[in-house]
Design a protein around this motif. Structure first.
Motif, PDB file in Angstrom:
ATOM      1  N   SER A 431       0.784  -1.225   0.033  1.00 43.31           N
ATOM      2  CA  SER A 431       0.016  -0.109   0.081  1.00 43.31           C
ATOM      3  C   SER A 431       0.944   1.480   0.013  1.00 43.31           C
ATOM      4  CB  SER A 431      -1.051   0.057   1.304  1.00 43.31           C
ATOM      5  OG  SER A 431      -1.796  -1.232   0.992  1.00 43.31           O
ATOM      6  N   ALA A 432       1.979   1.233   0.844  1.00 43.21           N
ATOM      7  CA  ALA A 432       2.798   2.387   0.843  1.00 43.21           C
ATOM      8  C   ALA A 432       3.469   2.693  -0.302  1.00 43.21           C
ATOM      9  CB  ALA A 432       3.946   2.242   1.941  1.00 43.21           C
ATOM     10  N   LEU A 433       4.043   1.471  -1.364  1.00 43.39           N
ATOM     11  CA  LEU A 433       4.675   1.790  -2.526  1.00 43.39           C
ATOM     12  C   LEU A 433       3.641   2.314  -3.425  1.00 43.39           C
ATOM     13  CD1 LEU A 433       6.841  -1.707  -2.484  1.00 43.39           C
ATOM     14  CD2 LEU A 433       7.762   0.830  -2.034  1.00 43.39           C
ATOM     15  N   LYS A 434       2.445   1.758  -3.575  1.00 41.07           N
ATOM     16  CA  LYS A 434       1.305   2.558  -4.381  1.00 41.07           C
ATOM     17  C   LYS A 434       1.273   3.904  -4.163  1.00 41.07           C
ATOM     18  CE  LYS A 434      -1.403  -1.720  -5.214  1.00 41.07           C
ATOM     19  NZ  LYS A 434      -2.468  -2.278  -4.799  1.00 41.07           N
ATOM     20  N   ILE A 435       1.099   4.288  -2.708  1.00 37.43           N
ATOM     21  CA  ILE A 435       1.116   5.739  -2.536  1.00 37.43           C
ATOM     22  C   ILE A 435       1.991   6.531  -2.921  1.00 37.43           C
ATOM     23  CG2 ILE A 435       0.906   7.473  -0.596  1.00 37.43           C
ATOM     24  CD1 ILE A 435      -0.535   5.264   1.138  1.00 37.43           C
ATOM     25  N   LEU A 436       3.530   6.017  -2.783  1.00 42.56           N
ATOM     26  CA  LEU A 436       4.667   6.412  -3.445  1.00 42.56           C
ATOM     27  C   LEU A 436       4.795   7.066  -4.826  1.00 42.56           C
ATOM     28  CD1 LEU A 436       7.544   7.448  -2.521  1.00 42.56           C
ATOM     29  CD2 LEU A 436       8.501   5.139  -2.973  1.00 42.56           C
ATOM     30  N   ALA A 437       4.194   5.831  -5.484  1.00 39.76           N
ATOM     31  CA  ALA A 437       3.950   5.920  -7.076  1.00 39.76           C
ATOM     32  C   ALA A 437       3.031   7.067  -7.352  1.00 39.76           C
ATOM     33  CB  ALA A 437       3.444   4.684  -7.766  1.00 39.76           C
ATOM     34  N   GLN A 438       1.997   7.280  -6.729  1.00 38.66           N
ATOM     35  CA  GLN A 438       0.907   8.375  -6.825  1.00 38.66           C
ATOM     36  C   GLN A 438       1.465   9.571  -6.691  1.00 38.66           C
ATOM     37  OE1 GLN A 438      -2.401   7.085  -4.516  1.00 38.66           O
ATOM     38  NE2 GLN A 438      -3.176   5.538  -5.914  1.00 38.66           N
ATOM     39  N   VAL A 439       2.125   9.794  -5.360  1.00 33.32           N
ATOM     40  CA  VAL A 439       2.960  10.961  -5.098  1.00 33.32           C
ATOM     41  C   VAL A 439       3.752  11.621  -6.352  1.00 33.32           C
ATOM     42  CG1 VAL A 439       4.659  12.096  -3.415  1.00 33.32           C
ATOM     43  CG2 VAL A 439       2.705  10.697  -2.521  1.00 33.32           C
ATOM     44  N   LEU A 440       4.345  10.568  -6.928  1.00 29.76           N
ATOM     45  CA  LEU A 440       5.297  10.920  -7.912  1.00 29.76           C
ATOM     46  C   LEU A 440       4.883  11.653  -9.104  1.00 29.76           C
ATOM     47  CD1 LEU A 440       7.844   8.027  -8.363  1.00 29.76           C
ATOM     48  CD2 LEU A 440       8.152  10.103  -7.239  1.00 29.76           C
ATOM     49  N   ILE A 441       3.343  11.327  -9.206  1.00 28.45           N
ATOM     50  CA  ILE A 441       2.665  11.915 -10.250  1.00 28.45           C
ATOM     51  C   ILE A 441       1.605  13.288  -9.665  1.00 28.45           C
ATOM     52  CG2 ILE A 441       0.680  11.740 -12.022  1.00 28.45           C
ATOM     53  CD1 ILE A 441       1.504   8.608 -11.729  1.00 28.45           C
ATOM     54  N   SER A 442       1.175  13.174  -8.819  1.00 26.98           N
ATOM     55  CA  SER A 442       0.051  14.124  -8.379  1.00 26.98           C
ATOM     56  C   SER A 442       1.105  15.425  -7.416  1.00 26.98           C
ATOM     57  CB  SER A 442      -0.380  13.440  -7.071  1.00 26.98           C
ATOM     58  OG  SER A 442      -0.020  13.096  -6.075  1.00 26.98           O
ATOM     59  N   HIS A 443       2.210  15.048  -6.930  1.00 31.82           N
ATOM     60  CA  HIS A 443       3.155  16.062  -6.098  1.00 31.82           C
ATOM     61  C   HIS A 443       2.490  16.537  -5.058  1.00 31.82           C
ATOM     62  CE1 HIS A 443       5.774  17.069 -10.030  1.00 31.82           C
ATOM     63  NE2 HIS A 443       5.656  15.918  -9.308  1.00 31.82           N
ATOM     64  N   LYS A 444       1.367  15.841  -4.251  1.00 32.00           N
ATOM     65  CA  LYS A 444       0.576  16.115  -3.376  1.00 32.00           C
ATOM     66  C   LYS A 444       1.029  15.566  -1.961  1.00 32.00           C
ATOM     67  CE  LYS A 444      -3.753  16.714  -5.959  1.00 32.00           C
ATOM     68  NZ  LYS A 444      -5.214  16.469  -5.741  1.00 32.00           N
ATOM     69  N   SER A 445       1.069  16.259  -0.963  1.00 28.36           N
ATOM     70  CA  SER A 445       1.167  15.671   0.572  1.00 28.36           C
ATOM     71  C   SER A 445       0.208  14.935   0.884  1.00 28.36           C
ATOM     72  CB  SER A 445       1.695  17.023   1.442  1.00 28.36           C
ATOM     73  OG  SER A 445       2.757  17.697   0.693  1.00 28.36           O
ATOM     74  N   GLY A 446       0.514  14.177   2.168  1.00 26.23           N
ATOM     75  CA  GLY A 446      -0.320  13.081   2.840  1.00 26.23           C
ATOM     76  C   GLY A 446       0.311  12.366   3.924  1.00 26.23           C
ATOM     77  N   TYR A 447      -0.467  11.416   4.230  1.00 24.85           N
ATOM     78  CA  TYR A 447       0.176  10.515   5.415  1.00 24.85           C
ATOM     79  C   TYR A 447      -0.825   9.210   5.257  1.00 24.85           C
ATOM     80  CZ  TYR A 447      -4.369  11.281   7.981  1.00 24.85           C
ATOM     81  OH  TYR A 447      -5.867  11.099   8.362  1.00 24.85           O
ATOM     82  N   PHE A 464       2.895   8.198   9.135  1.00 18.43           N
ATOM     83  CA  PHE A 464       4.022   8.779   8.342  1.00 18.43           C
ATOM     84  C   PHE A 464       3.541   9.959   7.513  1.00 18.43           C
ATOM     85  CE2 PHE A 464       6.652   8.560   4.507  1.00 18.43           C
ATOM     86  CZ  PHE A 464       7.930   8.823   4.997  1.00 18.43           C
ATOM     87  N   SER A 465       4.016  11.355   7.908  1.00 14.14           N
ATOM     88  CA  SER A 465       3.449  11.930   7.003  1.00 14.14           C
ATOM     89  C   SER A 465       4.613  12.351   5.911  1.00 14.14           C
ATOM     90  CB  SER A 465       3.576  13.547   7.894  1.00 14.14           C
ATOM     91  OG  SER A 465       2.347  13.283   8.604  1.00 14.14           O
ATOM     92  N   TYR A 466       4.121  12.773   4.745  1.00 17.11           N
ATOM     93  CA  TYR A 466       4.987  13.144   3.508  1.00 17.11           C
ATOM     94  C   TYR A 466       4.886  14.255   2.869  1.00 17.11           C
ATOM     95  CZ  TYR A 466       1.145  10.636   1.100  1.00 17.11           C
ATOM     96  OH  TYR A 466      -0.063  10.479   0.418  1.00 17.11           O
ATOM     97  N   THR A 467       5.665  14.917   2.290  1.00 14.55           N
ATOM     98  CA  THR A 467       5.770  15.905   1.351  1.00 14.55           C
ATOM     99  C   THR A 467       6.746  15.832   0.139  1.00 14.55           C
ATOM    100  OG1 THR A 467       5.090  17.507   3.396  1.00 14.55           O
ATOM    101  CG2 THR A 467       5.859  18.481   1.203  1.00 14.55           C
ATOM    102  N   PRO A 468       6.250  15.978  -0.924  1.00 22.18           N
ATOM    103  CA  PRO A 468       7.266  15.583  -1.924  1.00 22.18           C
ATOM    104  C   PRO A 468       8.226  16.655  -2.343  1.00 22.18           C
ATOM    105  CG  PRO A 468       4.932  16.138  -2.853  1.00 22.18           C
ATOM    106  CD  PRO A 468       4.792  16.055  -1.606  1.00 22.18           C
ATOM    107  N   GLU A 469       9.228  16.541  -2.529  1.00 20.57           N
ATOM    108  CA  GLU A 469      10.437  17.503  -2.787  1.00 20.57           C
ATOM    109  C   GLU A 469      10.587  17.599  -4.455  1.00 20.57           C
ATOM    110  OE1 GLU A 469      15.224  18.557  -2.100  1.00 20.57           O
ATOM    111  OE2 GLU A 469      14.278  16.322  -1.363  1.00 20.57           O
ATOM    112  N   VAL A 470      10.290  18.616  -4.936  1.00 19.55           N
ATOM    113  CA  VAL A 470       9.834  18.756  -6.328  1.00 19.55           C
ATOM    114  C   VAL A 470      11.177  19.825  -6.810  1.00 19.55           C
ATOM    115  CG1 VAL A 470       8.708  19.485  -8.561  1.00 19.55           C
ATOM    116  CG2 VAL A 470       7.576  18.509  -6.685  1.00 19.55           C
ATOM    117  N   VAL A 471      12.151  19.442  -7.711  1.00 23.39           N
ATOM    118  CA  VAL A 471      13.659  20.252  -8.120  1.00 23.39           C
ATOM    119  C   VAL A 471      13.202  20.247  -9.705  1.00 23.39           C
ATOM    120  CG1 VAL A 471      15.815  20.500  -8.323  1.00 23.39           C
ATOM    121  CG2 VAL A 471      14.662  19.546  -6.130  1.00 23.39           C
TER     122      VAL A 471
END
Length: 473
Positions: A431-447, A464-471
């Motif tokens: 489930s966590a890896l699926k969320i990680l894959a979605q974050v790469l596309i959406s660039h949205k924060s969550g937990y 676990f709270s996460y925020t994508p780092e976009v460069v």
């Protein structure tokens, strides 16, 4: 009949004898005339006070410059070498030259050259290259064989010549000099251009390297100012920086040649609106190019007064622009004499100043980043919660020291591990890896929540709270 024929033959023989005597007399006369003309021609070449059309026509057709210098007072060749050189400079005067030589010096006719002594052609007695060449001429038995000289023509242009000459010595006294001269100016200019280009490339490479490997930015800037001033022949080089709102400017760095007084301490917190002409040019991205400060226009009166207080005779200044904003300017001064700043000087300063701006920008950005990192590193290292940085592929790039108290792990040892190591249940990992894959596309924060597998105790639930780092997108 027979006697008559003999008489006729005798008469013819007599006539032939008379004719032969006449021809011999004519031949003798022509020989004498030819010898006389030959002697006159030789005399005119050795002692050209007597000129012949043949001699002048011959010399005028040559592509080499031909000259004759006579000495007004014969010189004793037993004098010390340096005295001889000084004497020849003072007492050798050009008495004759061909049209080719006149053209070489940019003169209208020979009258502009005749009567001039050697100091006129060599730019005085103490031009280093020419005096050494003259010394070589004396030591070589008063002969020059492909000796170079650097001279200034009547037209004011620098000339380079290749000289060959012979001298007339009589009874131990120097009398005159004959010589030929070839113009090698274009060849020398080409050689100088190649040499200068190599020096310029070396200079730019040196400047770039000094900033790339800079351990101390101020030291690198001071070295840069020294390098650029010595290369262009400036007496002083400096940098001014504007404050954030552009209302004030400060002389931050300065280099001065020996015996040139520094001005940096007097040029702090200067109001930019006190120099409207100067600042308008800089804000428009224009360079300030002043060959003579005394000739500045009326609208630059305040700038003129400021520069004259510093005894500045001429200068060039270029704006320093970073990210489209004027952050200051760099300048070169001459205080001992006026200087015409060449296109090469301007180009050198322009290119090197771009390197300087890039170095300043990088240094300040790095300083800001370091300050920011230091601030956030302090926060992460003092928080009880674990702060982590994870790559798009799930690799742990950073973990705060609190992970030791939290899960029994050592932060530095965990760097490079995959996050799957910390999941007690495989279903939660998926489930966590699926969320990680979605974050790469959406660039949205969550937990999300999962059962954390600690090293020194039983698994326990965590959030676990996460925020994508976009460069760069």
């Amino acid at each position: 009949m027979k006697n008559q024929s003999i008489e006729q033959l005798q008469e013819q023989v007599a006539l032939l004898s008379e004719r032969n005597a006449y021809l011999e007399n004519q031949l003798t006369t022509h020989k004498q005339q030819w010898q006389s003309e030959k002697q006159n021609l030789l005399k005119s070449i050795s002692y050209p006070d007597t000129k012949t059309n043949i001699y002048k026509d011959f010399f005028s057709q040559l592509t080499e410059g031909i000259y004759r210098f006579d000495i007004d007072k014969p010189m004793d060749i037993n004098l010390p070498i340096e005295e001889q050189i000084d004497y020849l400079y003072d007492h050798l005067f050009m008495k004759e030259c061909n049209a080719t030589l006149v053209k070489m010096y940019g003169a209208k006719d020979e009258s502009e050259l005749l009567g001039k002594n050697m100091t006129f052609f060599h730019g005085g007695k103490h031009h280093k290259t020419n005096r050494e060449s003259f010394k070589e001429f004396v030591l070589n038995g008063y002969k020059a064989e492909n000796i170079e000289s650097e001279e200034i023509g009547v037209d004011g242009k620098k000339k380079f010549f290749l000289n060959n000459s012979l001298s007339v010595i009589k009874d131990g006294f120097y009398i005159r000099m004959w010589g030929t001269q070839t113009d090698i100016t274009q060849s020398k200019i080409a050689q100088e251009s190649i040499k200068r280009n190599l020096e310029f490339q070396t200079l730019i490479s040196k400047i770039s390297s000094s900033f790339i490997w800079a351990f101390n930015m101020n030291t690198s800037i001071n070295t840069y100012l020294k390098t650029i001033a010595e290369y262009t022949g400036a007496g002083r080089s400096y940098i001014f920086r504007l404050n954030n709102d552009g209302a004030l400017m400060n002389n931050t760095h300065e280099w001065c040649a020996p015996n040139i007084p520094p001005q940096i301490e007097y040029l702090q917190n200067q109001k930019t609106d006190s120099f409207p002409w100067w600042m308008k040019k800089l804000r428009n991205g224009e360079r300030i190019h002043i060959n003579e400060v005394s000739k500045l226009p009326k609208e630059a009166q305040s700038e003129k007064e400021m520069l004259e207080q510093q005894d500045i005779k001429s200068l060039i200044a270029l704006p320093l622009i970073s990210a489209g904003k004027l952050i200051g300017f760099i300048g070169l001064d001459n205080v001992t004499k006026t200087k015409t700043w060449t296109a090469e000087d301007i180009n050198t300063l322009s290119i090197s100043s771009e390197i300087l701006v890039s170095a300043i920008h990088s240094n300040e950005a790095e300083a800001a980043l370091f300050k920011s990192e230091r601030k956030y590193r302090f926060l992460t290292e003092t928080m009880k919660d674990v702060i982590s940085s994870i790559s798009p592929f799930g690799i742990l790039k950073y973990s705060s020291p609190s992970v030791t108290a939290f899960g029994g792990y050592i932060a530095e040892e965990e760097k490079g591990n995959h996050v799957s190591k910390y999941f007690a249940k495989k279903t939660e990992l998926v489930s966590a890896l699926k969320i990680l894959a979605q974050v790469l596309i959406s660039h949205k924060s969550g937990y999300f929540r999962f059962l954390y597998k600690a090293k020194d105790r039983a698994p326990f639930p965590v959030e676990f709270s996460y925020t994508p780092e976009v460069v760069h997108g």
